[in-house]
Design an enzyme around this catalytic site. Sequence first.
Site, mmCIF file in Angstrom:
data_model
loop_
_atom_site.group_PDB
_atom_site.id
_atom_site.type_symbol
_atom_site.label_atom_id
_atom_site.label_comp_id
_atom_site.label_asym_id
_atom_site.label_seq_id
_atom_site.Cartn_x
_atom_site.Cartn_y
_atom_site.Cartn_z
ATOM 1 N N ASN A 208 78.009 44.670 47.391
ATOM 2 C CA ASN A 208 76.809 43.690 47.732
ATOM 3 C C ASN A 208 75.703 43.280 47.094
ATOM 4 O O ASN A 208 76.235 43.796 45.607
ATOM 5 C CB ASN A 208 76.135 44.418 49.109
ATOM 6 C CG ASN A 208 75.475 45.756 48.574
ATOM 7 O OD1 ASN A 208 74.752 45.879 47.755
ATOM 8 N ND2 ASN A 208 76.045 46.813 49.100
ATOM 9 N N ASP A 277 78.212 49.179 55.488
ATOM 10 C CA ASP A 277 78.407 49.835 56.726
ATOM 11 C C ASP A 277 79.934 50.078 56.908
ATOM 12 O O ASP A 277 80.390 50.770 57.654
ATOM 13 C CB ASP A 277 77.938 48.757 57.580
ATOM 14 C CG ASP A 277 76.389 48.881 57.749
ATOM 15 O OD1 ASP A 277 75.945 49.935 57.514
ATOM 16 O OD2 ASP A 277 76.064 47.427 57.727
ATOM 17 N N LYS A 287 97.689 47.410 42.762
ATOM 18 C CA LYS A 287 97.078 46.000 42.762
ATOM 19 C C LYS A 287 97.718 45.201 44.051
ATOM 20 O O LYS A 287 99.124 45.297 43.985
ATOM 21 C CB LYS A 287 97.049 45.414 41.506
ATOM 22 C CG LYS A 287 96.455 44.118 41.690
ATOM 23 C CD LYS A 287 96.415 43.224 40.099
ATOM 24 C CE LYS A 287 95.839 41.906 40.398
ATOM 25 N NZ LYS A 287 95.883 41.045 39.494
ATOM 26 N N PHE A 321 64.944 52.032 54.115
ATOM 27 C CA PHE A 321 64.680 50.383 53.880
ATOM 28 C C PHE A 321 65.501 49.600 54.933
ATOM 29 O O PHE A 321 66.479 50.195 55.565
ATOM 30 C CB PHE A 321 65.290 50.076 52.390
ATOM 31 C CG PHE A 321 64.311 50.431 51.296
ATOM 32 C CD1 PHE A 321 64.035 51.798 51.080
ATOM 33 C CD2 PHE A 321 63.469 49.387 50.743
ATOM 34 C CE1 PHE A 321 63.083 52.170 49.893
ATOM 35 C CE2 PHE A 321 62.780 49.899 49.815
ATOM 36 C CZ PHE A 321 62.488 51.253 49.504
ATOM 37 N N LYS A 335 65.447 50.987 63.619
ATOM 38 C CA LYS A 335 65.891 52.015 62.755
ATOM 39 C C LYS A 335 65.131 53.132 62.408
ATOM 40 O O LYS A 335 65.586 54.363 62.174
ATOM 41 C CB LYS A 335 66.260 51.277 61.321
ATOM 42 C CG LYS A 335 67.387 50.280 61.486
ATOM 43 C CD LYS A 335 67.688 49.555 60.067
ATOM 44 C CE LYS A 335 68.541 48.500 60.367
ATOM 45 N NZ LYS A 335 68.485 47.170 59.412
ATOM 46 N N LYS A 339 66.799 56.750 62.841
ATOM 47 C CA LYS A 339 67.262 57.519 61.940
ATOM 48 C C LYS A 339 66.137 58.721 61.675
ATOM 49 O O LYS A 339 66.135 59.053 60.731
ATOM 50 C CB LYS A 339 67.364 56.470 60.579
ATOM 51 C CG LYS A 339 68.493 55.409 60.785
ATOM 52 C CD LYS A 339 68.678 54.885 59.723
ATOM 53 C CE LYS A 339 69.549 53.712 59.968
ATOM 54 N NZ LYS A 339 70.512 53.108 58.904
HETATM 55 O O1 C5P Z 1 71.238 50.350 59.503
HETATM 56 P P1 C5P Z 1 70.914 49.774 58.120
HETATM 57 O O2 C5P Z 1 71.983 49.804 57.211
HETATM 58 O O3 C5P Z 1 70.347 48.341 58.241
HETATM 59 O O4 C5P Z 1 69.822 50.648 57.592
HETATM 60 C C1 C5P Z 1 69.501 50.741 56.245
HETATM 61 C C2 C5P Z 1 68.851 51.964 55.688
HETATM 62 O O5 C5P Z 1 69.839 52.964 56.106
HETATM 63 C C3 C5P Z 1 68.786 52.049 54.430
HETATM 64 O O6 C5P Z 1 67.604 52.740 54.027
HETATM 65 C C4 C5P Z 1 70.152 52.460 53.887
HETATM 66 O O7 C5P Z 1 69.944 53.116 52.562
HETATM 67 C C5 C5P Z 1 70.533 53.364 54.920
HETATM 68 N N1 C5P Z 1 71.940 53.385 55.197
HETATM 69 C C6 C5P Z 1 72.578 54.469 55.147
HETATM 70 N N2 C5P Z 1 74.172 54.465 55.272
HETATM 71 C C7 C5P Z 1 74.599 53.731 55.786
HETATM 72 C C8 C5P Z 1 73.943 52.370 56.099
HETATM 73 C C9 C5P Z 1 72.593 52.397 55.701
HETATM 74 O O8 C5P Z 1 72.044 55.551 54.752
HETATM 75 N N3 C5P Z 1 75.843 53.662 56.347
#
Ligand code: C5P
Length: 397
Positions: A208, A277, A287, A321, A335, A339
Amino acid sequence: MQKNILIGVTGGIAAYKVVEVASRLKKSGANVKIIMTKHATEFVSPRTFQEITNNAVSVEMFGDAANFIHVEHISLADWADFMLIAPATANFLAKTAHGIADDLLTTTILAFDKKILVCPSMNTKMFENPATQANLSTLKARGIKILEPASGNLACGTSGKGRLPEPTEICAEIEKILSEEKILSGKKILVTAGGTVEAIDPVRYIGNRSSGRMGFEIAKVAVNFGAEVVLISGKSELEPPKNLEFIKVEAATEMREAILKHFDSVDSVIMSAAVADYRIKTPSAQKIKKSDENLTLELVKNPDILKELGGLKKNQILIGFAAETQNILEYANKKLVEKNLNFIVANDVTAEGAGFGVSTNIASIIWRNGRVESFEKMSKAALAEKIIERVANLLNR
Ligand code: C5P
């Protein structure tokens, strides 16, 4: 204030105001030494500063050869805990932004690695000139504090932005910077940064646009505020900050493992990494060769690390974030609860001057009680400070 403060005075009419700054600092218990540029001595006599500070004032790079015992720019830089430059002329800003060291002050500042406050003061047009603004941005990005000039009547007969702030204001800013310093001492902070790299095969990956800059700035500020810091970073081209434990990872699963190893021993986790994600279900060991057919990659869900930490947390302060492109506050709030975070930093990554790859951000902090703090566009370094100040307040409650 039991500190050694080195004041650099450059050649602006406001130099006379700095006599009072030096006097106030001295009265508050600080040891004060002064470096003046040659031009500054046209406005105020070195003798005035000498009387006020009780210390010899340095002007010349190569003064009296007979007394040249130390390399002065190094010994002054080592001696001082803090440097103030006031007034800072456009010329000083330009030279320092480019690392030019052609007098004692600009040479000393190159050898100085502690906190610096710069107070620019000049004619409004000179201040607003893109060259000056670019130099200020360069200095800010290096972590140098800038006290914005005040507006009002200027010595050149015009009025506008460019006045040196009053001595009381400058002293208050110094006090603030020096007291901020150790608000995280004794605390251990884990910061994550950068983007994760999910392998497709040995040469390709899904990644990303995260540069890692926000997390690196947070880690730097936490170190400056006295914390023991572990920085776990995915992909980033940035130089790792100093005085912390730096752990480089690639995939989200690797980042998760590294975080879980440290989680029990830290007081706070600031999760600014852009964690993928999804990952490739079975990365190819070789490869993948091009063929005439389309290629379908199967993706499986990655663990949501922060959500897992939210479930595990005891007393840790958890910060997340939310990088969004729409419905920012709504998604961020969801979130925050899901979380189990203390607060979340939300930003629209499509806004100009925010998000990936740029040195500024436009963010809001959303709290559990529904309070939203919205910040103007600011450098990631400045936003890092806002975040760390709030984490410190939560930890020191
Ligand atoms: O759900 P989302 O990806 O938008 O949430 C963002 C937050 O969750 C960020 O702080 C990111 O570092 C964390 N995150 C995580 N594990 C993931 C996806 C996002 O810890 N698989």
